[in-house]
Design an enzyme around this catalytic site. Structure first.
Site, PDB file in Angstrom:
ATOM      1  CG  HIS A 132       2.650   7.618  -5.136  1.00  0.00           C
ATOM      2  ND1 HIS A 132       1.980   6.443  -5.392  1.00  0.00           N
ATOM      3  CD2 HIS A 132       2.621   7.785  -3.791  1.00  0.00           C
ATOM      4  CE1 HIS A 132       1.549   5.931  -4.248  1.00  0.00           C
ATOM      5  NE2 HIS A 132       1.932   6.720  -3.267  1.00  0.00           N
ATOM      6  CG  ASP A 209      -0.462  11.588  -8.920  1.00  0.00           C
ATOM      7  OD1 ASP A 209      -1.414  11.942  -8.200  1.00  0.00           O
ATOM      8  OD2 ASP A 209       0.425  10.794  -8.538  1.00  0.00           O
ATOM      9  CD  GLN A 212       0.651  13.954  -1.304  1.00  0.00           C
ATOM     10  OE1 GLN A 212       0.352  14.850  -0.523  1.00  0.00           O
ATOM     11  NE2 GLN A 212       0.621  12.684  -0.958  1.00  0.00           N
ATOM     12  CE  LYS A 235      -2.606  10.383  -1.047  1.00  0.00           C
ATOM     13  NZ  LYS A 235      -1.706   9.740  -0.085  1.00  0.00           N
ATOM     14  CB  CYS A 373       4.444   4.781  -2.489  1.00  0.00           C
ATOM     15  SG  CYS A 373       3.619   3.692  -1.344  1.00  0.00           S
TER      16      CYS A 373
HETATM   17  N1  PMP Z   1       0.083   9.981  -6.174  1.00  0.00           N
HETATM   18  C1  PMP Z   1       0.655  10.639  -5.171  1.00  0.00           C
HETATM   19  C2  PMP Z   1       1.561  11.790  -5.473  1.00  0.00           C
HETATM   20  C3  PMP Z   1       0.436  10.232  -3.860  1.00  0.00           C
HETATM   21  O1  PMP Z   1       1.007  10.882  -2.846  1.00  0.00           O
HETATM   22  C4  PMP Z   1      -0.419   9.132  -3.611  1.00  0.00           C
HETATM   23  C5  PMP Z   1      -0.686   8.625  -2.207  1.00  0.00           C
HETATM   24  N2  PMP Z   1       0.402   8.680  -1.347  1.00  0.00           N
HETATM   25  C6  PMP Z   1      -1.008   8.505  -4.701  1.00  0.00           C
HETATM   26  C7  PMP Z   1      -0.735   8.942  -5.975  1.00  0.00           C
HETATM   27  C8  PMP Z   1      -1.903   7.319  -4.531  1.00  0.00           C
HETATM   28  O2  PMP Z   1      -3.056   7.680  -3.836  1.00  0.00           O
HETATM   29  P1  PMP Z   1      -4.047   6.538  -3.316  1.00  0.00           P
HETATM   30  O3  PMP Z   1      -3.233   5.567  -2.549  1.00  0.00           O
HETATM   31  O4  PMP Z   1      -5.025   7.302  -2.477  1.00  0.00           O
HETATM   32  O5  PMP Z   1      -4.674   5.948  -4.535  1.00  0.00           O
END
Ligand code: PMP
Length: 415
Positions: A132, A209, A212, A235, A373
């Protein structure tokens, strides 16, 4: 994780679970809501909504500084939530649990603070091609600042990143490996345990990270052995604006503060300040108190259901959904790695992903379209966007049938 399970987990009573989520009762464009955008954010159970409301209605005060009753109450609730996060991740100590705004802020904190101490010109940060942007851009910024180099292990045609591609890129210049546990765009589950073991064998720390992963499977940071683990509250059925950085105490202790301000100090004179103990050293300013308490309630909620049961439920749905989407003429799945979590990214022949999403929306079906993203993932597959249905604890096979039917109707519109 589930590999240690001896018997299959009991099935979920999804009908009962759905009753916990008020939003699932609503209609959208006159149709029952089919919410399949859980990778973007999940819906909130009443327990989370009420925990936040209760805090504001009954306990609202600033924390850590007050001597009055309400402030002590609020502090106790906030710190109890931190302990819930510690237990949820099986971290060794609450000193290792830093409240932040979300996964993005957690990665930025590490990139900035750990980066300052450890990363110099000529060093390398190793990521993968499926990250991401939140686990990519902060490292690019650090590299631009320091003259270090970002190295990315490539994705294969199925959307997997083979372990050898990661291992072969760890060198004596690698200062950190930063990888997703689960890809938001493809659903690929990376072998994080093996990645940590290999990196550690070469003395390289690892950040995972887990944005997910945490909503969908049990995570034990001590079993994983990782150095940093980050996730977002929203999430995992919790509030927006709150998330967690887990860091091994010795590492966090050696890192300089990130933001300066209230609460992160031990003492301040006009000339100089000294830093508070962990985890407060990294928590400048009044935090999202209600959000932290709400996150604690969310972790209680998923723990009461059982992460193993959630994982099994979503795995069964993923299999059903994969079969259903494959049966729709013109659908191509993007992301078919052998180890996958509940993400169905797909293309429909001759139809732009945004059109798929817009037409499904008219039927009350909420999916995501775009690059999620993760633009490098789209580049890797030579596509601008995908449509993505992503699963949560309250989803059902009937909803996936509605999705497949909906996609068939989209195909008809464009035929
Ligand atoms: N890492 C991953 C794999 C994500 O899916 C996301 C959110 N889509 C993020 C980081 C970022 O999370 P946040 O926008 O809640 O900071």
């Amino acid at each position: 994780m589930s590999a240690a399970r001896t018997s299959p987990p009991a099935r979920l009573d999804v009908k009962r679970i759905r009753e916990d989520f008020p939003i699932l009762e609503r209609t959208v464009h006159g149709r029952p809501l089919v919410y399949l955008d859980n990778a973007a954010t999940s819906q909130k159970p009443r327990a989370v909504i009420e925990a936040e409301a209760r805090y504001y209605a009954e306990e609202n005060a600033n924390i850590h500084r007050g001597v009055h009753w309400l402030s002590e109450k609020a502090t106790a609730s906030y710190e109890a939530a931190r302990e819930k996060v510690r237990a949820f991740l099986n971290a060794a100590s609450v000193h290792e649990i830093v409240f932040v705004r979300g996964a993005t802020e957690a990665v930025n904190l590490v990139a900035s603070s750990f980066g300052k101490n450890h990363v110099r010109s000529g060093d390398e940060i190793l990521v993968t091609g499926l990250e991401h942007h939140s686990n990519l851009v902060p490292w690019q910024m650090l590299c631009a600042e320091t003259g270090a180099r970002l190295v990315a292990a490539p994705i294969d045609d199925s959307g997997d990143v083979p372990l050898e591609e990661i291992v072969s890129r760890i060198s004596e210049r690698t200062k950190l490996v930063a990888v997703a546990h689960v890809s938001n765009a493809l659903g690929t589950v990376l072998p994080v345990r093996e990645i940590v073991d290999t990196a550690h064998a070469r003395g390289v720390p690892v950040l995972i990270d887990g944005a997910q992963a945490v909503p969908h499977r049990a995570v034990d940071v001590r079993a994983l052995g990782c150095d940093f683990y980050v996730f977002s509250g929203h999430k995992v059925y919790g509030p927006t604006g709150v998330g967690i950085l887990y860091g091994r105490e010795a590492l966090l202790d050696a890192m300089p503060p990130w933001q300066g301000g209230g609460d992160m100090i031990a003492s301040v004179t006009l000339e100089k300040s000294t830093w508070n103990v962990l985890p407060y050293k990294f928590e400048a300013g009044t935090p999202n108190i209600a959000g932290g308490i709400g996150l604690g309630a969310a972790l209680d909620y998923v723990s009461a259901i059982g992460l193993d049961r959630i994982e099994a439920h979503e795995a069964a749905l993923l299999e059903i959904g994969t079969g259903l989407l494959r049966s729709v003429a013109g659908v191509r799945l993007v992301g078919t790695a052998p180890e996958k979590a509940g993400v169905l990214s797909f293309l429909l022949d001759g139809v732009h992903a945004h059109d798929v999403g817009t037409i499904l929306d008219q039927e009350g079906i909420a999916i995501r379209t775009g690059h999620h993203c993760a633009q490098p993932v789209m580049d890797r597959f030579g596509i601008p966007a995908t449509a993505r249905a992503s699963l949560g604890v309250y989803n059902t096979a009937e909803e996936l049938e509605a999705l497949a039917q909906g996609i068939r109707r989209v195909a008809e519109v464009f035929a």
